[in-house]
Every structure is written in C-alpha cells, then in structure tokens.
Design an enzyme around this catalytic site. Structure first.
Site, mmCIF file in Angstrom:
data_model
loop_
_atom_site.group_PDB
_atom_site.id
_atom_site.type_symbol
_atom_site.label_atom_id
_atom_site.label_comp_id
_atom_site.label_asym_id
_atom_site.label_seq_id
_atom_site.Cartn_x
_atom_site.Cartn_y
_atom_site.Cartn_z
ATOM 1 N N ASP A 1 0.723 -1.260 0.067
ATOM 2 C CA ASP A 1 0.151 -0.351 0.538
ATOM 3 C C ASP A 1 1.048 1.595 0.293
ATOM 4 O O ASP A 1 1.975 0.940 -0.053
ATOM 5 C CB ASP A 1 -1.189 -0.525 1.247
ATOM 6 N N CYS B 1 6.831 0.969 -23.573
ATOM 7 C CA CYS B 1 6.732 0.473 -24.965
ATOM 8 C C CYS B 1 5.350 -0.063 -25.551
ATOM 9 O O CYS B 1 5.689 0.015 -26.760
ATOM 10 C CB CYS B 1 7.541 -0.969 -24.702
ATOM 11 N N HIS C 1 9.094 -5.285 -1.696
ATOM 12 C CA HIS C 1 7.672 -6.808 -2.248
ATOM 13 C C HIS C 1 6.794 -5.537 -2.964
ATOM 14 O O HIS C 1 6.086 -6.568 -3.401
ATOM 15 C CB HIS C 1 7.023 -7.091 -1.025
ATOM 16 N N GLY D 1 4.148 -4.787 13.615
ATOM 17 C CA GLY D 1 3.089 -4.742 12.674
ATOM 18 C C GLY D 1 3.338 -5.887 11.382
ATOM 19 O O GLY D 1 2.654 -6.520 10.689
ATOM 20 N N THR D 2 4.550 -7.230 11.652
ATOM 21 C CA THR D 2 4.827 -8.590 11.026
ATOM 22 C C THR D 2 5.067 -9.713 11.984
ATOM 23 O O THR D 2 5.486 -9.455 13.230
ATOM 24 C CB THR D 2 6.238 -7.491 10.589
ATOM 25 N N SER D 3 4.298 -10.468 11.789
ATOM 26 C CA SER D 3 4.223 -11.859 12.268
ATOM 27 C C SER D 3 5.670 -12.671 12.248
ATOM 28 O O SER D 3 6.554 -13.737 12.756
ATOM 29 C CB SER D 3 3.363 -12.446 11.615
ATOM 30 N N LEU E 1 0.040 -5.669 18.129
ATOM 31 C CA LEU E 1 -0.437 -6.134 18.830
ATOM 32 C C LEU E 1 -0.077 -7.129 19.725
ATOM 33 O O LEU E 1 -1.333 -7.002 21.007
ATOM 34 C CB LEU E 1 -1.745 -6.345 17.912
ATOM 35 N N CYS F 1 1.491 -1.194 -21.896
ATOM 36 C CA CYS F 1 2.726 -1.067 -21.477
ATOM 37 C C CYS F 1 3.127 1.083 -21.693
ATOM 38 O O CYS F 1 3.108 1.184 -22.753
ATOM 39 C CB CYS F 1 4.022 -1.250 -21.695
ATOM 40 N N CYS G 1 9.107 -5.284 -21.915
ATOM 41 C CA CYS G 1 10.603 -4.359 -22.017
ATOM 42 C C CYS G 1 10.832 -4.146 -20.257
ATOM 43 O O CYS G 1 11.860 -3.762 -20.365
ATOM 44 C CB CYS G 1 10.069 -3.185 -22.423
HETATM 45 N N1 APR Z 1 -0.769 -2.876 15.539
HETATM 46 C C1 APR Z 1 -0.024 -3.670 15.599
HETATM 47 N N2 APR Z 1 0.151 -4.349 15.331
HETATM 48 C C2 APR Z 1 -0.867 -5.669 14.203
HETATM 49 C C3 APR Z 1 -2.388 -5.237 14.610
HETATM 50 C C4 APR Z 1 -2.330 -3.260 15.326
HETATM 51 N N3 APR Z 1 -3.411 -2.429 14.649
HETATM 52 N N4 APR Z 1 -2.779 -5.814 14.010
HETATM 53 C C5 APR Z 1 -2.808 -6.659 13.436
HETATM 54 N N5 APR Z 1 -1.831 -6.827 13.622
HETATM 55 C C6 APR Z 1 0.079 -7.627 13.940
HETATM 56 C C7 APR Z 1 -0.191 -9.364 14.027
HETATM 57 O O1 APR Z 1 -0.238 -8.830 15.065
HETATM 58 C C8 APR Z 1 0.819 -10.097 12.723
HETATM 59 O O2 APR Z 1 1.584 -10.715 13.376
HETATM 60 O O3 APR Z 1 0.213 -7.587 12.058
HETATM 61 C C9 APR Z 1 0.755 -8.546 12.467
HETATM 62 C C10 APR Z 1 0.928 -9.005 10.719
HETATM 63 O O4 APR Z 1 1.259 -10.540 10.143
HETATM 64 P P1 APR Z 1 1.225 -10.628 8.786
HETATM 65 O O5 APR Z 1 -0.405 -11.196 8.486
HETATM 66 O O6 APR Z 1 2.330 -12.366 8.698
HETATM 67 O O7 APR Z 1 1.520 -10.094 7.837
HETATM 68 P P2 APR Z 1 2.818 -9.374 7.837
HETATM 69 O O8 APR Z 1 3.478 -9.952 8.700
HETATM 70 O O9 APR Z 1 3.304 -7.726 7.388
HETATM 71 O O10 APR Z 1 3.104 -10.486 5.671
HETATM 72 C C11 APR Z 1 4.417 -10.267 5.536
HETATM 73 O O11 APR Z 1 3.802 -12.405 4.189
HETATM 74 O O12 APR Z 1 1.732 -12.453 2.888
HETATM 75 C C12 APR Z 1 2.696 -11.890 2.632
HETATM 76 O O13 APR Z 1 4.312 -10.723 0.879
HETATM 77 C C13 APR Z 1 2.867 -10.709 1.999
HETATM 78 O O14 APR Z 1 3.827 -9.017 2.437
HETATM 79 C C14 APR Z 1 3.041 -10.165 2.840
HETATM 80 C C15 APR Z 1 4.152 -10.748 3.799
#
Ligand code: APR
Length: 233
Positions: A91, A136, A106, A173-175, A200, A133, A117
């Site tokens: 996004d 090209c 990503h 905010g990534t798992s 979270l 495109c 191209c």
């Molecule tokens: N605030 C903070 N963290 C949050 C919130 C919030 N409001 N809501 C959810 N989360 C956390 C969750 O607890 C989780 O750990 O955000 C994380 C989202 O994890 P995923 O859904 O696995 O997303 P992400 O880690 O970005 O995925 C990585 O996987 O699917 C592919 O290419 C895609 O870029 C993506 C990559």
C-alpha cells in the site's frame, strides 16, 4: 541514536482498514496464496490474479494513513538521513503520511511491471489484458509490480547495508513468517543494534528481539517515536 532501520508489515496498516494476511479474518483466510501470489498462479490464471490486485488497488482510494504511519514520518523529519523504513506492505500509506526514506521490498500496488520491456510504471487503474505498457506500448503484458512468493524482493543490497550500519532496529506489525524480512532482526543484532518488536500481540518471533512492546500500532508507535526523540533511545 545514529542510524535507525524500521521494518513494517501489514499490522501497521490494519487500523487504516487494510486487512493483514495471517490474522483469522486475514487475506490468506479468504484467498488461496498459491493462486494469487505466485508466478505459477499468474501463469495459470492471470485474470484471477489481476482481479485480486485490482480489488486491493481500488481499496487504496478508501483508506488513509494512521497515527503510526504519521509518527514514522515525524521521526524521519526530526532525524534527517538517519531513518530508513523498509516495508513489506504494497500500500502507499507510508508515502501518503510523508515518509520519503522508504523501501518497498515487496513492490507496490501503485505500479505495473511490463513482461515485455521489463519497465515498472506508475499505475492507478485496474490492469486488464488490454492494458498497454506506458514505456513500450505493448498490450496484455502487464502484471502488478508486486513480489510474489518464490521471487527475490527488491533492493536487498541497500537493505543489507542499512541493517549492518544501524544501532536501532524495530519491527512493527509483522508476524515474522516470511523471509528474507524475518531474518533482518538477526542481521541487525549481529551488527550490535538494539532490536525492538512492536505488535498488537508479541508472539512467535518476539523472543528474537531485545525488547517487545505490545499494543495497537496507532498507540505504541507514536509513544516509541517520542521515546527516541526524547533521547531515552
Ligand atoms: N497494530 C500492531 N500490530 C498488529 C495490528 C495492529 N493494529 N493488527 C495486527 N497486527 C500484527 C499481527 O499480530 C501480526 O503479527 O500484524 C502482524 C501481521 O502479520 P501478517 O498478516 O503475517 O503480515 P506480514 O507480517 O506483513 O506478512 C509478511 O507475507 O503474505 C505475505 O507478502 C505478504 O508482505 C507480506 C508478508
């Protein structure tokens, strides 16, 4: 604090109304990842893949950056040249919040890649089999400029250099399920950086960080930025 690298994931955009991937109501609970996020899925059924990303691209018009995106832009402005945001998100909410030192590892929903191209072009509308495109002129050769599973993420060398040169690494905010992003914490730690996870629910890979800060991004990220700017590091 000299150099800061911040990795963001879907969780930072969740409170803007953009679904995460692996939460119970996430994208991968509704769509088959193999079908819509692999080169093989695109080869099998390009229209299905285009529909998926067209839907997500249209959604961008209905969402706004939140306080977490805004706080990172403030941090960058307050510490010019010292902050790099590496996002896994496709996004455009970081840019719309004002972040400029930013890498979309990503790819981006707002760009299209030509299989003819090789050019990547800014793209706002739906991509269809007729789409031409801008570089090209070829028709029907465009795909979303998004990195799919099994493909190499963008600007990995720059990211690697930043990780080995930072003294603070934060993941927001990534798992931590997807590599190479999930391995950045070790690279930063090996370079002597303090590593902090903001989520979270700090679970799974949380133990690989020096510190965990739990809570919604719109609450914990502004507080974290304030802490850094107040010199409490
Ligand atoms: N605030 C903070 N963290 C949050 C919130 C919030 N409001 N809501 C959810 N989360 C956390 C969750 O607890 C989780 O750990 O955000 C994380 C989202 O994890 P995923 O859904 O696995 O997303 P992400 O880690 O970005 O995925 C990585 O996987 O699917 C592919 O290419 C895609 O870029 C993506 C990559």
């Amino acid at each position: 604090m000299s150099k800061i690298v911040i990795l963001t994931g879907a969780g930072i955009s969740a409170e803007s109304g953009v679904a995460t991937f692996r939460d119970p109501d996430g994208v991968w609970a509704k769509f088959n990842l193999e079908d819509v996020a692999t080169p093989q899925g695109f080869a099998r059924d390009p229209a299905k893949v285009q529909d998926f990303y067209n839907m997500r691209r249209r959604q961008m018009g209905a969402v706004e950056p939140n306080a977490a995106h805004a706080a990172l832009a403030v941090l960058e402005q307050a510490l010019p040249g010292k902050v790099l945001v590496v996002t896994q998100n496709i996004d455009d909410l970081h840019e719309r919040a004002g972040s400029r030192s930013l890498i979309h590892m990503h790819g981006e929903l707002g760009r299209a890649l030509c299989l003819g191209c090789g050019e990547s072009s800014a793209w706002v509308d739906d991509i269809t089999v007729q789409s031409q495109c801008p570089a090209c002129g070829a028709g029907g050769r465009l795909r979303p400029d998004v990195v799919w599973f099994g493909e190499m993420p963008y600007r990995m060398e720059e990211i690697g250099d930043a990780l080995t040169g930072c003294d603070l690494f934060a993941a927001i905010g990534t798992s931590g399920n997807v590599y190479p992003a999930a391995g950045f914490v070790e690279e930063a730690r090996a370079a002597g950086a303090l590593t902090v996870e903001l989520n979270l629910k700090c679970a799974g890979w949380a133990s690989r960080f020096d510190e965990q800060i739990e809570g919604p991004a719109t609450e914990v990220v502004p507080a974290f930025v304030e802490r850094i700017l107040s010199g409490k590091g």
